[in-house]
Design a protein around this motif. Structure first.
Motif, PDB file in Angstrom:
ATOM      1  N   PRO A  50       0.798  -1.221   0.000  1.00  0.00           N
ATOM      2  CA  PRO A  50       0.000   0.000   0.000  1.00  0.00           C
ATOM      3  C   PRO A  50       0.834   1.276   0.000  1.00  0.00           C
ATOM      4  O   PRO A  50       1.955   1.306   0.506  1.00  0.00           O
ATOM      5  CB  PRO A  50      -0.811  -0.106   1.300  1.00  0.00           C
ATOM      6  N   HIS A  51       0.284   2.309  -0.627  1.00  0.00           N
ATOM      7  CA  HIS A  51       0.846   3.670  -0.584  1.00  0.00           C
ATOM      8  C   HIS A  51       0.023   4.488   0.401  1.00  0.00           C
ATOM      9  O   HIS A  51      -1.023   4.051   0.860  1.00  0.00           O
ATOM     10  CB  HIS A  51       0.747   4.322  -1.962  1.00  0.00           C
ATOM     11  N   LEU A  52       0.481   5.710   0.630  1.00  0.00           N
ATOM     12  CA  LEU A  52      -0.226   6.597   1.554  1.00  0.00           C
ATOM     13  C   LEU A  52      -1.713   6.719   1.210  1.00  0.00           C
ATOM     14  O   LEU A  52      -2.566   6.682   2.090  1.00  0.00           O
ATOM     15  CB  LEU A  52       0.445   7.981   1.535  1.00  0.00           C
ATOM     16  N   ALA A  53      -2.018   6.829  -0.085  1.00  0.00           N
ATOM     17  CA  ALA A  53      -3.405   7.048  -0.489  1.00  0.00           C
ATOM     18  C   ALA A  53      -4.317   5.879  -0.108  1.00  0.00           C
ATOM     19  O   ALA A  53      -5.536   6.043  -0.017  1.00  0.00           O
ATOM     20  CB  ALA A  53      -3.472   7.292  -1.997  1.00  0.00           C
ATOM     21  N   GLN A  54      -3.735   4.694   0.095  1.00  0.00           N
ATOM     22  CA  GLN A  54      -4.557   3.524   0.433  1.00  0.00           C
ATOM     23  C   GLN A  54      -4.659   3.263   1.932  1.00  0.00           C
ATOM     24  O   GLN A  54      -5.232   2.256   2.340  1.00  0.00           O
ATOM     25  CB  GLN A  54      -3.972   2.274  -0.237  1.00  0.00           C
ATOM     26  N   ILE A  55      -4.093   4.151   2.714  1.00  0.00           N
ATOM     27  CA  ILE A  55      -4.075   3.892   4.157  1.00  0.00           C
ATOM     28  C   ILE A  55      -5.389   4.345   4.781  1.00  0.00           C
ATOM     29  O   ILE A  55      -5.798   5.493   4.630  1.00  0.00           O
ATOM     30  CB  ILE A  55      -2.877   4.627   4.814  1.00  0.00           C
ATOM     31  N   PRO A  56      -6.066   3.444   5.472  1.00  0.00           N
ATOM     32  CA  PRO A  56      -7.328   3.808   6.097  1.00  0.00           C
ATOM     33  C   PRO A  56      -7.112   4.724   7.301  1.00  0.00           C
ATOM     34  O   PRO A  56      -5.986   4.880   7.783  1.00  0.00           O
ATOM     35  CB  PRO A  56      -7.896   2.461   6.568  1.00  0.00           C
ATOM     36  N   GLU A  57      -8.187   5.304   7.757  1.00  0.00           N
ATOM     37  CA  GLU A  57      -8.128   6.047   9.019  1.00  0.00           C
ATOM     38  C   GLU A  57      -7.841   5.041  10.136  1.00  0.00           C
ATOM     39  O   GLU A  57      -8.459   3.982  10.196  1.00  0.00           O
ATOM     40  CB  GLU A  57      -9.484   6.715   9.250  1.00  0.00           C
ATOM     41  N   LEU A  58      -6.876   5.366  10.988  1.00  0.00           N
ATOM     42  CA  LEU A  58      -6.548   4.468  12.096  1.00  0.00           C
ATOM     43  C   LEU A  58      -6.938   5.120  13.412  1.00  0.00           C
ATOM     44  O   LEU A  58      -6.631   6.290  13.642  1.00  0.00           O
ATOM     45  CB  LEU A  58      -5.047   4.169  12.157  1.00  0.00           C
ATOM     46  N   LEU A  59      -7.600   4.351  14.246  1.00  0.00           N
ATOM     47  CA  LEU A  59      -7.923   4.811  15.590  1.00  0.00           C
ATOM     48  C   LEU A  59      -7.386   3.772  16.547  1.00  0.00           C
ATOM     49  O   LEU A  59      -7.803   2.607  16.491  1.00  0.00           O
ATOM     50  CB  LEU A  59      -9.445   4.892  15.732  1.00  0.00           C
ATOM     51  N   ILE A  60      -6.454   4.172  17.392  1.00  0.00           N
ATOM     52  CA  ILE A  60      -5.812   3.189  18.266  1.00  0.00           C
ATOM     53  C   ILE A  60      -5.941   3.643  19.714  1.00  0.00           C
ATOM     54  O   ILE A  60      -5.648   4.797  20.038  1.00  0.00           O
ATOM     55  CB  ILE A  60      -4.320   3.025  17.910  1.00  0.00           C
ATOM     56  N   GLU A  61      -6.394   2.741  20.557  1.00  0.00           N
ATOM     57  CA  GLU A  61      -6.476   3.088  21.971  1.00  0.00           C
ATOM     58  C   GLU A  61      -5.802   1.985  22.792  1.00  0.00           C
ATOM     59  O   GLU A  61      -5.942   0.807  22.480  1.00  0.00           O
ATOM     60  CB  GLU A  61      -7.941   3.240  22.392  1.00  0.00           C
ATOM     61  N   PHE A  62      -5.081   2.396  23.808  1.00  0.00           N
ATOM     62  CA  PHE A  62      -4.447   1.430  24.705  1.00  0.00           C
ATOM     63  C   PHE A  62      -5.230   1.349  25.999  1.00  0.00           C
ATOM     64  O   PHE A  62      -5.698   2.369  26.518  1.00  0.00           O
ATOM     65  CB  PHE A  62      -3.007   1.844  25.022  1.00  0.00           C
ATOM     66  N   ILE A  63      -5.380   0.148  26.517  1.00  0.00           N
ATOM     67  CA  ILE A  63      -5.999  -0.044  27.835  1.00  0.00           C
ATOM     68  C   ILE A  63      -4.944   0.321  28.891  1.00  0.00           C
ATOM     69  O   ILE A  63      -3.806  -0.132  28.815  1.00  0.00           O
ATOM     70  CB  ILE A  63      -6.421  -1.519  28.023  1.00  0.00           C
ATOM     71  N   ASP A  64      -5.330   1.150  29.838  1.00  0.00           N
ATOM     72  CA  ASP A  64      -4.459   1.485  30.964  1.00  0.00           C
ATOM     73  C   ASP A  64      -4.177   0.225  31.762  1.00  0.00           C
ATOM     74  O   ASP A  64      -5.109  -0.465  32.135  1.00  0.00           O
ATOM     75  CB  ASP A  64      -5.188   2.480  31.884  1.00  0.00           C
ATOM     76  N   SER A  65      -2.920  -0.050  32.016  1.00  0.00           N
ATOM     77  CA  SER A  65      -2.630  -1.310  32.693  1.00  0.00           C
ATOM     78  C   SER A  65      -1.331  -1.228  33.470  1.00  0.00           C
ATOM     79  O   SER A  65      -0.400  -0.539  33.068  1.00  0.00           O
ATOM     80  CB  SER A  65      -2.537  -2.426  31.651  1.00  0.00           C
ATOM     81  N   ASP A  66      -1.278  -1.941  34.581  1.00  0.00           N
ATOM     82  CA  ASP A  66      -0.049  -2.052  35.366  1.00  0.00           C
ATOM     83  C   ASP A  66       0.608  -3.407  35.167  1.00  0.00           C
ATOM     84  O   ASP A  66       1.590  -3.733  35.814  1.00  0.00           O
ATOM     85  CB  ASP A  66      -0.357  -1.878  36.862  1.00  0.00           C
ATOM     86  N   ARG A  67       0.001  -4.187  34.298  1.00  0.00           N
ATOM     87  CA  ARG A  67       0.509  -5.529  34.029  1.00  0.00           C
ATOM     88  C   ARG A  67       1.926  -5.459  33.478  1.00  0.00           C
ATOM     89  O   ARG A  67       2.329  -4.484  32.868  1.00  0.00           O
ATOM     90  CB  ARG A  67      -0.413  -6.138  32.963  1.00  0.00           C
ATOM     91  N   GLU A  68       2.687  -6.552  33.651  1.00  0.00           N
ATOM     92  CA  GLU A  68       4.002  -6.674  33.019  1.00  0.00           C
ATOM     93  C   GLU A  68       3.870  -6.352  31.537  1.00  0.00           C
ATOM     94  O   GLU A  68       2.866  -6.720  30.924  1.00  0.00           O
ATOM     95  CB  GLU A  68       4.514  -8.114  33.164  1.00  0.00           C
ATOM     96  N   PRO A  69       4.860  -5.702  30.950  1.00  0.00           N
ATOM     97  CA  PRO A  69       4.732  -5.338  29.531  1.00  0.00           C
ATOM     98  C   PRO A  69       4.542  -6.575  28.634  1.00  0.00           C
ATOM     99  O   PRO A  69       5.181  -7.594  28.842  1.00  0.00           O
ATOM    100  CB  PRO A  69       6.073  -4.681  29.212  1.00  0.00           C
ATOM    101  N   GLY A  70       3.641  -6.450  27.691  1.00  0.00           N
ATOM    102  CA  GLY A  70       3.482  -7.481  26.659  1.00  0.00           C
ATOM    103  C   GLY A  70       4.280  -7.078  25.428  1.00  0.00           C
ATOM    104  O   GLY A  70       4.798  -5.971  25.352  1.00  0.00           O
ATOM    105  N   GLY A  71       4.368  -7.973  24.469  1.00  0.00           N
ATOM    106  CA  GLY A  71       5.063  -7.663  23.218  1.00  0.00           C
ATOM    107  C   GLY A  71       4.248  -6.669  22.409  1.00  0.00           C
ATOM    108  O   GLY A  71       3.029  -6.716  22.405  1.00  0.00           O
ATOM    109  N   ILE A  72       4.927  -5.767  21.723  1.00  0.00           N
ATOM    110  CA  ILE A  72       4.215  -4.698  21.024  1.00  0.00           C
ATOM    111  C   ILE A  72       4.514  -4.687  19.523  1.00  0.00           C
ATOM    112  O   ILE A  72       3.753  -4.150  18.728  1.00  0.00           O
ATOM    113  CB  ILE A  72       4.561  -3.338  21.698  1.00  0.00           C
ATOM    114  N   GLY A  73       5.585  -5.332  19.109  1.00  0.00           N
ATOM    115  CA  GLY A  73       5.999  -5.272  17.708  1.00  0.00           C
ATOM    116  C   GLY A  73       5.093  -6.024  16.752  1.00  0.00           C
ATOM    117  O   GLY A  73       4.939  -5.650  15.602  1.00  0.00           O
ATOM    118  N   GLU A  74       4.496  -7.110  17.220  1.00  0.00           N
ATOM    119  CA  GLU A  74       3.739  -7.964  16.315  1.00  0.00           C
ATOM    120  C   GLU A  74       2.236  -7.926  16.538  1.00  0.00           C
ATOM    121  O   GLU A  74       1.478  -8.340  15.663  1.00  0.00           O
ATOM    122  CB  GLU A  74       4.224  -9.412  16.463  1.00  0.00           C
TER     123      GLU A  74
END
Lengths: 181, 762
Positions: free
Chosen positions: B706-730
């Motif tokens: 995809p190019h920029l023109a094909q990128i959809p609107e992204l809405l990302i929200e993180f849950i507030d958490s004190d848990r041990e960090p999870g993996g974020i890359g994948e």
């Protein structure tokens, strides 16, 4: 045949005139900020500014550059002060960074002609490919750089390179100026 | 010096309790093992070098008398932000001023072993001959010992923070204690009354710069156990600090392997022929030698390289040489791959996951089944594989981006006949990777070329070479079979997955330097638990089984951002959606009914659907749902997609992620954005067909990225958490394709069961 200006300096490349500009810049001038990604004009990682146009440097020969003015990412500014560079850092655009020189050169060329581009104009100008997925930040960063160019906003997100240790120590209490040692 | 500094990086807390008796049992029963363990070194010292005025404290930290703090990062920076994240953790624990932080890449050392990945992917990292199978604790312990001994410093599995937060924090706590001890001596005070803040040791009104006490502190004995800094009023941890690598990435000064410039250096291009058991057959020497600018040629059994004063001249010379290759055996083709996958699906498989009794539960009941197919996925980073190598007396220096530096160095040593200690590896940043940098071909080739032509050389693969010789993520097929209860819920589920045993191939390539075609043949037919990972992991289904049907597809396969979860999530989430539709149930409530044991994911799902304004997934809405958990993180995704005259149009992706505690929320957001777009690319492209042993795609533009023109609107929200960090890359990757496929069903009424998304029947 192969005399032109690179980053405001006159250059004559004693290479095969058919050599794509990209390889003259990278392998003869050691201007390695311009990247090779495909060699077929598709990825845009090699984008440079030629006489005000964003051009894929893998698609033009050095013969075709005769007499023209080429600007690479190294020549865009010497101190990261271009509004696009500042906006790119303020909005945390880069990830791996490999395609970003090309992205920044394309964005800078767009804004030079039109400091307030619409989404459609941005999409049409930014055809570079990024695999890390920096796309969602690019429209916003270009708009922010546009605001800076139009004098509506100021940003100081990326420091200039080569800050002298004594100057750093004046700003950061935890550092010590060399003469204090 | 002793104390925790010797434990740093060995992840002592994760060691199981192994009694001396257990070890003796394990050892006696396996003979040679006892001997091997005896000679394995137990303690490792840091092998850092100090600049003038710099003091080495441990494997992670050096402090200069001018006040700068050099932080050592033992992971490959490939865009994920690790060269900011680990320093951020250390600076926070140390009480440092963020503006004083410098970053260095770690040298090869067992202290930096990534034991977490080794544990998670035990199938990959268990050396078969060395480890007794019958005592599981000893097995895990031996595996870790083996990994430490081989300095398995892997960057993989979204594990950087999960693995190194503990060791980095301990390393910083140790340095902090030493700085406070040194300051307390000057003040004649109790060090435990001291604190640190902004790069100073403090005691009441008294203050000393870290740099002022560094020299004295480096000579002191640290406390035996880490003493952690009390929570700061303004912690660096959790702050949206600007990535440290950004300034160099906006002015072109960031150096990748292809940006290294050395005196007398020349440039090489390479041709390697088809994937498979390929040999260089002939070259057109006469035409080739006349190429302008040609300096050297290197003929290898498996490849041919030309060397010139610039890369373009070298690559053009290759055209003139027109190297011919011959490949033994049946050439790889898409047709053959499909046949092998279909055949594997019909044959007996290995039951890897088992819960309840699927056979009994399905006996005499109406079965519902669906068949899915996923194409091979290319890494396609924008940086093609590149390495720089320079002979140095009898030694060799190599600059390359690698996710396994010790294994890369060993591969170079083995291929050149040098001792590993005579090969110096300089790890550089990767221009993307997505696990492509687990392959060390370019480093090995550059090393061979450099030694043969006796001068520094930079090898870069052309884009065509990068596409043709990339070892892709495996193609896969699945047959999902379920029986339903009276309400239409899933009572029993059997997932049969035909896919090659990728992880055995990876192990053989990475640790034994086995050529890819040989590794592929050797692994054929063996079960691989990692290859089916993630299938319906989150759902609580009474009777449940997953079979691995190892497919011998001829095509070597590799790890890739998201690994197996990138196809198992597609199988799971599409099938669940089909079952929900069949039951006439809302895709949300249908999932919620099975998420009783995954409350965190359920919470993500509820949040995402509320944020996106979930309309029930009924026909005509164009909304699709998918969710997934992996590497300690959870994601729920609502996609809006519909067909348009320009093809599939993805309009919006709403993602809610629970990744535990976030070291740097800005970087976390970047990673999820990147993961979603990587998933989007794989949903629409990032693949190639194969014909006659070669990828049919040669240009980047043929991959449908995809190019920029094909990128959809992204809405990302993180849950507030004190848990041990999870993996974020994948975590962003796997849910995208099924969410879009499900949205397309809502929009059109047609099911898409293929990746890249295509209405073509299987």
């Amino acid at each position: 045949m192969t005399k032109f200006s690179v980053n405001d300096r006159p250059v004559e490349y004693r290479m095969d005139p058919e050599t794509p500009l990209l390889w003259a810049l990278r392998d003869a001038s050691n201007l390695t900020g311009t990247k090779y990604g495909c060699g077929t004009g598709e990825c845009g990682a090699c984008t440079v500014d030629i006489d005000g146009e964003a051009i894929r440097s893998c698609m033009v020969t050095i013969a075709e550059c005769e007499g023209r003015f080429v600007t690479t990412i190294e020549g865009l500014t010497r101190d990261r002060s271009h509004p696009v560079q500042q906006a790119w850092v303020a909005d945390q655009v880069p990830q791996c960074g490999f395609c970003q020189s090309g992205m920044i050169m394309a964005a800078a060329a767009l804004l030079r002609k039109n400091s307030n581009p619409s989404d459609a104009e941005i999409d049409a100008a930014m055809t570079n490919i990024c695999r890390c997925g920096t796309y969602p930040r690019i429209r916003g960063a270009i708009r922010r750089a546009g605001r800076v160019l139009r004098g509506e906003e100021r940003i100081a997100a990326a420091p200039p390179p080569g800050i002298r240790p004594a100057d750093a120590a004046r700003a950061v209490p935890a550092l010590k100026a060399p003469h204090e040692r | 010096m002793t104390g925790i500094r010797d434990k740093v990086g060995q992840s002592g807390t994760r060691l199981p309790h192994v009694s001396r008796r257990q070890i003796l049992i394990g050892a006696t029963a396996t003979g040679g093992l006892a001997l091997a363990w005896t000679f394995w070194p137990r303690a490792y010292a840091p092998n850092l070098t100090a600049a003038r005025g710099e003091h080495i404290f441990n494997a992670f930290l050096k402090i200069g008398e001018d006040g700068h703090i050099a932080m050592v990062v033992p992971q490959c920076e490939m865009g994920q932000g690790v060269t900011t994240l680990l320093p951020q953790i250390m600076a926070d624990e140390l009480g440092a001023d963020w503006r004083t932080i410098a970053v260095e890449t770690a040298p090869i050392n067992p202290l930096y072993t990534n034991t977490l990945v080794v544990d998670e992917d035990s199938a990959v990292f268990t050396p078969r001959r060395l480890v007794p199978d019958f005592v599981s604790d000893v097995r895990g312990w031996a595996r870790r010992e083996w990994a430490v001994r081989h300095a398995v410093m892997l960057t993989a599995n979204s594990s950087s923070v999960r693995m190194f937060e503990g060791p980095c924090r301990d390393a910083a706590a140790q340095v902090r204690a030493l700085l406070m001890m040194a300051a307390a001596r000057r003040w004649d005070a109790d060090w435990e009354q001291c604190d640190t803040e902004g790069g100073f040791v403090t005691l009441g009104q008294k203050k000393l710069r870290f740099g002022d006490v560094a020299a004295a502190a480096a000579l002191l004995e640290p406390p035996a156990e880490p003493v952690y800094r009390a929570a700061s009023a303004d912690p660096l941890y959790g702050k949206e600090l600007t990535r440290l690598d950004l300034p160099s990435k906006v002015d072109g000064s960031a150096n990748y392997a292809g940006d290294i410039r050395l005196p007398d250096m020349v440039f090489a291009a390479i041709r390697q022929g088809p994937l498979g058991a390929t040999r260089l057959k002939s070259i057109d020497r006469k035409a080739g030698m006349a190429s302008p600018g040609l300096l050297h040629i290197v003929e290898h059994e498996r490849w041919f390289a030309a060397v010139a004063r610039n890369w373009w001249a070298a690559n053009r010379a290759l055209d003139h040489f027109a190297p011919l290759f011959e490949t033994a055996g049946t050439p790889i083709s898409s047709g053959r791959i499909d046949k092998a996958l279909a055949a594997a699906l019909k044959a007996d498989g290995y039951r890897i996951v088992k819960k309840g009794d699927v056979a009994e539960a399905m006996e005499g009941r109406t079965k519902v089944a669906a068949h899915y197919a996923v194409a091979p996925a290319l890494h396609a980073p924008i940086e093609t594989r590149t390495a720089t190598a320079a002979p140095d007396g009898g030694r060799l220096r190599v600059w390359v981006a690698t996710q396994a530096p010790a294994q890369c160095r060993d591969a170079v040593a083995q291929a050149t006949g040098l001792a590993p200690s005579d090969v110096t590896l300089f790890p550089v940043m990767a221009g993307g990777s997505f696990d492509a940098c687990l392959d060390h071909s370019a480093a090995v080739q550059a090393a061979i070329i450099a030694l043969q032509i006796k001068r520094p050389v930079q090898l870069a693969w052309s884009r065509a070479e990068e596409i043709m010789r990339d070892i892709p993520r495996a193609p896969a097929r699945a047959r999902m079979i379920a029986t339903l209860d009276a309400a239409g819920g899933i009572d029993a589920l059997v997932a049969r997955i035909a896919v090659p045993p990728t992880n055995h191939e990876v192990r053989a390539r990475l640790f034994d330097n086995t050529p890819a075609d040989v590794a592929q043949r050797d692994a054929a037919g063996t079960p691989d638990a990692v290859a089916i990972e993630g299938l319906a992991r989150v759902y609580d289904i009474r009777h449940f089984a997953v079979d691995h049907c190892p497919a011998d597809i001829g095509l070597p396969t590799a790890r890739w951002r998201g690994n197996a979860d990138s196809y198992t999530a597609f199988f799971t989430e599409c099938f669940i959606d089909e079952m929900a539709a069949r039951a006439g149930s809302d895709a949300l409530s249908y999932r919620m009914a099975m998420l009783g044991k995954s409350p965190l994911l359920a919470h993500c799902l509820l949040t995402a659907t509320s944020l996106a304004g979930w309309e029930g997934g009924i026909s005509g809405t164009a909304q699709g749902l998918a969710c997934h958990s992996m590497r300690g993180s959870h994601i729920a995704l609502v996609a809006t997609a519909r067909p348009s005259e320009r093809g599939l149009q993805v309009e919006q992706l709403v993602a809610v992620v629970d990744a535990g505690r976030l070291v740097n929320p800005a970087i976390a957001r970047q990673q999820v954005e990147g993961g979603l777009i990587f998933g989007l690319a794989a949903a629409v492209g990032a693949t190639t067909d194969y014909e006659g042993g070669i990828a049919t795609a040669r240009k980047l533009g043929q991959l449908g990225l995809p190019h920029l023109a094909q990128i959809p609107e992204l809405l990302i929200e993180f849950i507030d958490s004190d848990r041990e960090p999870g993996g974020i890359g994948e975590i962003g990757v796997p849910a995208v394709a099924p969410a879009i496929a499900n949205a397309m069903f809502a929009a059109t009424g047609h099911r898409i069961r293929r990746l890249p998304l295509s209405a073509q029947p299987i």
